[in-house]
Design an enzyme around this catalytic site. Sequence first.
Site, short mmCIF file in Angstrom:
data_model
loop_
_atom_site.label_atom_id
_atom_site.label_comp_id
_atom_site.label_asym_id
_atom_site.label_seq_id
_atom_site.Cartn_x
_atom_site.Cartn_y
_atom_site.Cartn_z
N LEU A 65 0.98 -1.14 -0.09
CA LEU A 65 0.11 -0.01 -0.13
C LEU A 65 0.85 1.38 0.06
O LEU A 65 1.90 1.50 0.79
CB LEU A 65 -0.98 0.06 1.20
CG LEU A 65 -1.73 -1.06 1.57
CD1 LEU A 65 -2.67 -0.86 2.78
CD2 LEU A 65 -3.01 -0.84 0.28
N HIS A 66 0.76 2.20 -0.88
CA HIS A 66 1.32 3.47 -0.83
C HIS A 66 0.40 4.55 -1.42
O HIS A 66 0.71 5.81 -1.16
CB HIS A 66 2.53 3.40 -1.77
CG HIS A 66 2.29 3.35 -3.02
ND1 HIS A 66 2.04 2.41 -3.73
CD2 HIS A 66 2.51 4.28 -4.16
CE1 HIS A 66 1.90 2.61 -5.11
NE2 HIS A 66 2.13 3.59 -5.29
N ARG A 67 -0.79 4.60 -1.87
CA ARG A 67 -1.59 5.46 -2.39
C ARG A 67 -1.84 6.34 -1.37
O ARG A 67 -2.72 5.94 -0.23
CB ARG A 67 -2.77 4.89 -3.01
CG ARG A 67 -2.35 4.22 -4.50
CD ARG A 67 -2.04 4.93 -5.76
NE ARG A 67 -1.43 3.97 -6.75
CZ ARG A 67 -0.93 4.52 -7.80
NH1 ARG A 67 -0.93 5.87 -8.06
NH2 ARG A 67 -0.30 3.76 -8.71
N ARG A 123 6.42 5.65 2.54
CA ARG A 123 5.31 6.64 2.62
C ARG A 123 4.47 6.12 3.81
O ARG A 123 3.77 6.84 4.52
CB ARG A 123 4.57 6.84 1.38
CG ARG A 123 3.40 7.90 1.53
CD ARG A 123 2.56 7.78 0.28
NE ARG A 123 1.53 9.05 0.35
CZ ARG A 123 1.87 10.16 -0.13
NH1 ARG A 123 2.76 10.38 -0.59
NH2 ARG A 123 0.68 11.00 0.13
N ASP A 133 -2.24 -1.44 -4.21
CA ASP A 133 -2.93 -0.38 -4.77
C ASP A 133 -1.77 0.20 -5.93
O ASP A 133 -1.91 1.27 -6.18
CB ASP A 133 -3.28 0.75 -3.83
CG ASP A 133 -1.95 1.26 -2.92
OD1 ASP A 133 -0.81 1.03 -3.23
OD2 ASP A 133 -2.47 2.00 -1.81
#
Length: 362
Positions: free
Chosen positions: A208-210, A243, A281
Amino acid sequence: MKLTLVAGARPNFMKIAPIIRAIEKSILQGSNIQYRLVHTGQHYDDALSLSFFQDLNIPKPHVNLGAGSGTQSEQTASIMIAFEKELIANPVDTVLVVGDVNSTLACSIVAKKLCVDVVHVEAGIRSGDRTMPEEINRLVTDAISDHFFTTTQEAGANLVKAGIAVEKIHFTGNTMIDSLIQNQSKFAPPSLLYMNNLRGGDYIVLTLHRPANVDSIEKLQQIVNAIAKGATSTTIVFPVHPRTRKNLNALKLNTELIVTDPMRYLEFMYLIKHSKGVVTDSGGIQEETTYLGIPCVTLRDTTERPETVMIGTNELIGSSSEKVTHFIGKLVNGEWKKGSIPDLWDGKTSDRIIAKLLELYL
């Protein structure tokens, strides 16, 4: 023919490596082509940058522009200032950019303002979601490029709708799949599999990074809990993007995740290839799982890679807790669709790109 290749972030490295290999093969066959590799420094963490150069056997860049971090505008501006100096000092016939990161946009603008041709590899893909920085990068880069190399026929159709002349659009396939095929024999198991006594098919990979998924602690908590509920007793392995790390540390987890730092390409691809499935994502992972035939659950409302849903192993589900739990349950229970591989995702894309460039510019 003098060519500058631009790489700046993890997805770029996987797309540029086979292109360099195709150039060097073409040179050995007598082609009159010279290239200069520019690393913008957009990804400056070794886990996201240096290790990919090593794993993919990419030669040392001729220059690293050292752009570093910052806001979207700060990073783009930093790359533009440094790349303008680079291009003035080292003039070329063509600048080749790949993908949709800030480096792609910044270097395309600089090249065109200096009246240098731009060729865009992975042109024409669209999510339709202009809240994504990558979508803006795609739109602007494609608006000013001179030649367009596409991964699918649909991407070419998107360019035609935007008014691009058909003769400038070249359907060549997917260079990221070139990298996967060329390196598949070198995939290496990460130590965490041994440390946690995990075998193939024992675990789900999560990435996940969005911003929409990870910038809110509450949203990230909701997603992780929903995944864990659907996974029941299946282990979740979570290589954490920088992030995401801060907010993940603040979560009150109701499940036990195997959390690890970003992985080297060869280890990460081994992890995916031998997983029960992937929850992500990311854009590129949708392509890699489709080629490998691994179930993929994408926590987004839109995708710029619809072929991975229409004919591949990907399902686009958004991020509501109910849907996440439902689809993870299907994955765990083996109730997944069987996908196929898109046309020209065959490991020969980079050879086709270089052959076309030589035809165009020599």
